[in-house]
Design a protein around this motif. Structure first.
Motif, PDB file in Angstrom:
ATOM      1  N   SER A 297      81.994  45.977  41.111  1.00  0.00           N
ATOM      2  CA  SER A 297      80.991  45.564  42.074  1.00  0.00           C
ATOM      3  C   SER A 297      81.390  44.525  43.028  1.00  0.00           C
ATOM      4  O   SER A 297      82.163  43.604  42.544  1.00  0.00           O
ATOM      5  CB  SER A 297      79.834  45.054  41.289  1.00  0.00           C
ATOM      6  OG  SER A 297      78.947  44.482  41.938  1.00  0.00           O
TER       7      SER A 297
ATOM      8  N   ASP B 112      68.187  42.622  53.929  1.00  0.00           N
ATOM      9  CA  ASP B 112      68.601  43.926  53.521  1.00  0.00           C
ATOM     10  C   ASP B 112      67.917  45.082  54.533  1.00  0.00           C
ATOM     11  O   ASP B 112      68.230  46.057  54.883  1.00  0.00           O
ATOM     12  CB  ASP B 112      68.467  44.372  52.033  1.00  0.00           C
ATOM     13  CG  ASP B 112      66.919  44.323  51.886  1.00  0.00           C
ATOM     14  OD1 ASP B 112      66.487  43.184  52.096  1.00  0.00           O
ATOM     15  OD2 ASP B 112      66.273  45.443  51.515  1.00  0.00           O
TER      16      ASP B 112
ATOM     17  N   ARG C 287      66.385  38.463  44.842  1.00  0.00           N
ATOM     18  CA  ARG C 287      67.291  39.353  44.163  1.00  0.00           C
ATOM     19  C   ARG C 287      66.600  40.091  42.717  1.00  0.00           C
ATOM     20  O   ARG C 287      67.153  41.142  42.575  1.00  0.00           O
ATOM     21  CB  ARG C 287      68.625  38.556  43.640  1.00  0.00           C
ATOM     22  CG  ARG C 287      69.464  37.891  44.758  1.00  0.00           C
ATOM     23  CD  ARG C 287      70.549  37.219  44.602  1.00  0.00           C
ATOM     24  NE  ARG C 287      71.269  37.011  45.543  1.00  0.00           N
ATOM     25  CZ  ARG C 287      72.269  35.968  45.698  1.00  0.00           C
ATOM     26  NH1 ARG C 287      73.206  35.841  44.479  1.00  0.00           N
ATOM     27  NH2 ARG C 287      72.991  35.552  46.892  1.00  0.00           N
TER      28      ARG C 287
ATOM     29  N   LEU D  72      64.487  42.645  44.799  1.00  0.00           N
ATOM     30  CA  LEU D  72      65.589  43.874  45.288  1.00  0.00           C
ATOM     31  C   LEU D  72      66.557  43.512  44.521  1.00  0.00           C
ATOM     32  O   LEU D  72      67.564  43.047  45.225  1.00  0.00           O
ATOM     33  CB  LEU D  72      65.398  43.394  46.945  1.00  0.00           C
ATOM     34  CG  LEU D  72      64.192  43.414  47.521  1.00  0.00           C
ATOM     35  CD1 LEU D  72      64.213  43.126  49.163  1.00  0.00           C
ATOM     36  CD2 LEU D  72      63.745  45.173  47.581  1.00  0.00           C
TER      37      LEU D  72
ATOM     38  N   LEU E  87      69.770  44.369  44.319  1.00  0.00           N
ATOM     39  CA  LEU E  87      70.718  45.400  45.058  1.00  0.00           C
ATOM     40  C   LEU E  87      71.953  45.356  44.258  1.00  0.00           C
ATOM     41  O   LEU E  87      72.836  46.325  44.528  1.00  0.00           O
ATOM     42  CB  LEU E  87      70.844  44.924  46.594  1.00  0.00           C
ATOM     43  CG  LEU E  87      69.760  44.745  47.236  1.00  0.00           C
ATOM     44  CD1 LEU E  87      69.781  44.370  48.800  1.00  0.00           C
ATOM     45  CD2 LEU E  87      69.003  46.135  47.352  1.00  0.00           C
ATOM     46  N   GLU E  88      72.334  44.378  43.643  1.00  0.00           N
ATOM     47  CA  GLU E  88      73.799  44.041  42.985  1.00  0.00           C
ATOM     48  C   GLU E  88      73.503  45.408  42.058  1.00  0.00           C
ATOM     49  O   GLU E  88      74.765  46.061  42.181  1.00  0.00           O
ATOM     50  CB  GLU E  88      73.753  42.984  42.197  1.00  0.00           C
ATOM     51  CG  GLU E  88      75.129  42.640  41.495  1.00  0.00           C
ATOM     52  CD  GLU E  88      75.367  41.369  41.143  1.00  0.00           C
ATOM     53  OE1 GLU E  88      74.909  40.249  41.623  1.00  0.00           O
ATOM     54  OE2 GLU E  88      76.338  41.165  40.326  1.00  0.00           O
ATOM     55  N   SER E  89      72.657  45.461  41.095  1.00  0.00           N
ATOM     56  CA  SER E  89      72.891  46.504  40.035  1.00  0.00           C
ATOM     57  C   SER E  89      72.678  47.903  40.877  1.00  0.00           C
ATOM     58  O   SER E  89      73.007  48.806  40.161  1.00  0.00           O
ATOM     59  CB  SER E  89      71.803  46.340  39.046  1.00  0.00           C
ATOM     60  OG  SER E  89      70.484  46.368  39.648  1.00  0.00           O
ATOM     61  N   GLN E  90      72.330  48.150  42.074  1.00  0.00           N
ATOM     62  CA  GLN E  90      71.866  49.397  42.536  1.00  0.00           C
ATOM     63  C   GLN E  90      72.851  49.775  43.434  1.00  0.00           C
ATOM     64  O   GLN E  90      73.179  51.123  43.969  1.00  0.00           O
ATOM     65  CB  GLN E  90      70.623  49.270  43.360  1.00  0.00           C
ATOM     66  CG  GLN E  90      69.308  48.939  42.713  1.00  0.00           C
ATOM     67  CD  GLN E  90      68.155  48.486  43.515  1.00  0.00           C
ATOM     68  OE1 GLN E  90      68.155  48.393  44.687  1.00  0.00           O
ATOM     69  NE2 GLN E  90      67.038  48.553  42.898  1.00  0.00           N
ATOM     70  N   LYS E  91      74.092  49.058  43.813  1.00  0.00           N
ATOM     71  CA  LYS E  91      75.099  49.353  44.874  1.00  0.00           C
ATOM     72  C   LYS E  91      75.861  50.551  44.154  1.00  0.00           C
ATOM     73  O   LYS E  91      76.209  50.514  42.829  1.00  0.00           O
ATOM     74  CB  LYS E  91      75.954  47.936  44.972  1.00  0.00           C
ATOM     75  CG  LYS E  91      76.644  48.052  46.304  1.00  0.00           C
ATOM     76  CD  LYS E  91      76.913  46.869  46.727  1.00  0.00           C
ATOM     77  CE  LYS E  91      77.730  46.514  47.968  1.00  0.00           C
ATOM     78  NZ  LYS E  91      76.981  46.837  49.204  1.00  0.00           N
ATOM     79  N   HIS E  92      76.259  51.201  45.117  1.00  0.00           N
ATOM     80  CA  HIS E  92      77.166  52.329  44.650  1.00  0.00           C
ATOM     81  C   HIS E  92      78.463  52.398  45.268  1.00  0.00           C
ATOM     82  O   HIS E  92      78.804  53.293  46.000  1.00  0.00           O
ATOM     83  CB  HIS E  92      76.440  53.610  45.067  1.00  0.00           C
ATOM     84  CG  HIS E  92      75.717  54.267  43.740  1.00  0.00           C
ATOM     85  ND1 HIS E  92      76.198  54.932  42.761  1.00  0.00           N
ATOM     86  CD2 HIS E  92      74.220  54.611  43.734  1.00  0.00           C
ATOM     87  CE1 HIS E  92      75.203  55.408  41.875  1.00  0.00           C
ATOM     88  NE2 HIS E  92      73.959  55.087  42.425  1.00  0.00           N
TER      89      HIS E  92
END
Ligand SMILES: NC(=O)CC(=O)C(=O)O
Length: 311
Positions: free
Chosen positions: A8, A222, A285, A288, A290-295
């Motif tokens: 990540s 974002d 955070r 939204l 995003l950290e855990s959703q990032k691919h």
């Protein structure tokens, strides 16, 4: 398809700093060709910001010197010898006498026959805590309509590393003006756990009108950009009445973690005060995540290409 180790990008957890709610003072200074007048003026505006409650103070890019490549050598100071560097000495003394932390914009730095565009950071004890050398120098390919040609690398050498500094007011990443255009730097500050990125800057009239505000907001919003850092950004410019040939946009600004403008100003000399509350980073955070959703498994294409160069 090649398999790559995926990590990540948003790696460092956000630490809780000593102070999470405070006022930042942005000193949009008038810069002249008189170095001593610039130092005096900077001192007055720092004092005014502190009197209005600011405990973290930000100065502009090239505040002791007009933003003009031919003048950098004349105004340069040696960061390793603060006692003989009048601009740095003033910052050190005023930081300790007022008990404030100063992100000291930038001044020309001389070191081993080279010049750098460098930002000093002074703590409330007057000690030099960090120095950021501008990494991305402002070299125009060709002048934008109505602008003078500018090639910073004619006189300035580039910095070679990012800078994060731990202060009572959290972890602060530093970029200088054109550094703001390179989202990887801001992403690396987010990855290092920064709460705030400070950009002393001196955009010109063309780039300022179209890009100054946008670039600050895209460093953390974002909804505007693929780069989502969800943190605070503060910028500080000289005021427009610069003595150099380069006409400055002004409009120093503070932006929150949703990309919202918290405070901004016009092009005149000004002290801008903004309230910062790091709880806003947390709830942005959480809302939204995003950290855990990032691919990174899907779009770390640089690594994928490295693994299979022929595809
Ligand atoms: N000072 C600068 O780096 C100028 C800049 O980036 C601009 O757009 O103007």
């Amino acid at each position: 398809m090649a398999t790559v180790a995926v990590q990540s990008f948003f790696s460092a957890p956000l630490q809780i700093p000593k102070i999470t709610q405070f006022k930042i003072g942005i000193c949009q200074l008038k810069v002249t060709t008189e170095k001593s007048a610039n130092i005096f003026n900077a001192h007055s505006l720092i004092q005014a910001a502190a009197e209005q409650g600011a405990s973290l103070i930000l100065l502009p890019e090239m505040w002791n010197c007009p933003y003009s490549t031919d003048l950098f050598a004349k105004f340069a100071e040696d960061f390793s010898d603060i006692d003989s560097a009048p601009s740095l000495l003033m910052l050190s003394e005023v930081a300790s006498s007022l008990g404030v932390t100063i992100i000291g914009g930038s001044i020309p730095e001389k070191d081993a026959g080279q010049l750098y565009n460098s930002c000093p950071v002074f703590g409330p004890d007057g000690e030099l805590k960090a120095k950021h050398r501008k990494i991305h120098l402002f070299d125009m390919g060709k002048p934008l309509p109505g602008e003078v040609q500018f090639k910073e690398s004619d006189n300035i050498s580039a910095g070679e590393k990012p800078t994060v500094v731990d202060t009572d007011f959290g972890r602060i990443g530093i970029g200088i003006c054109h550094d703001i255009r390179f989202p990887e730097l801001a992403m690396s500050y987010r990855a290092r756990g920064a709460h705030l990125i400070c950009y002393p800057g001196a955009f010109n009239m063309s780039t300022g009108a179209t890009l100054w505000e946008l670039e600050q907001r895209t460093r953390q919003d974002d909804s505007v950009s693929a780069v989502d850092n969800q943190l605070y950004v503060a910028s500080c410019s000289p005021s427009r009445d610069s003595a150099g040939s380069y006409m400055i946009w002004g409009h120093s600004t503070v932006v929150g973690p949703m990309g919202e403008i918290i405070a901004t100003t016009g092009h005149e000399e000004a002290v801008l005060i903004a309230e910062i509350d790091y709880a806003a980073i947390q709830w942005t955070r959480e809302s939204l995540p995003l950290e855990s959703q990032k691919h990174n498994d899907i779009y770390q294409f640089v690594d994928l290409l490295r693994e299979s160069p022929s595809s």
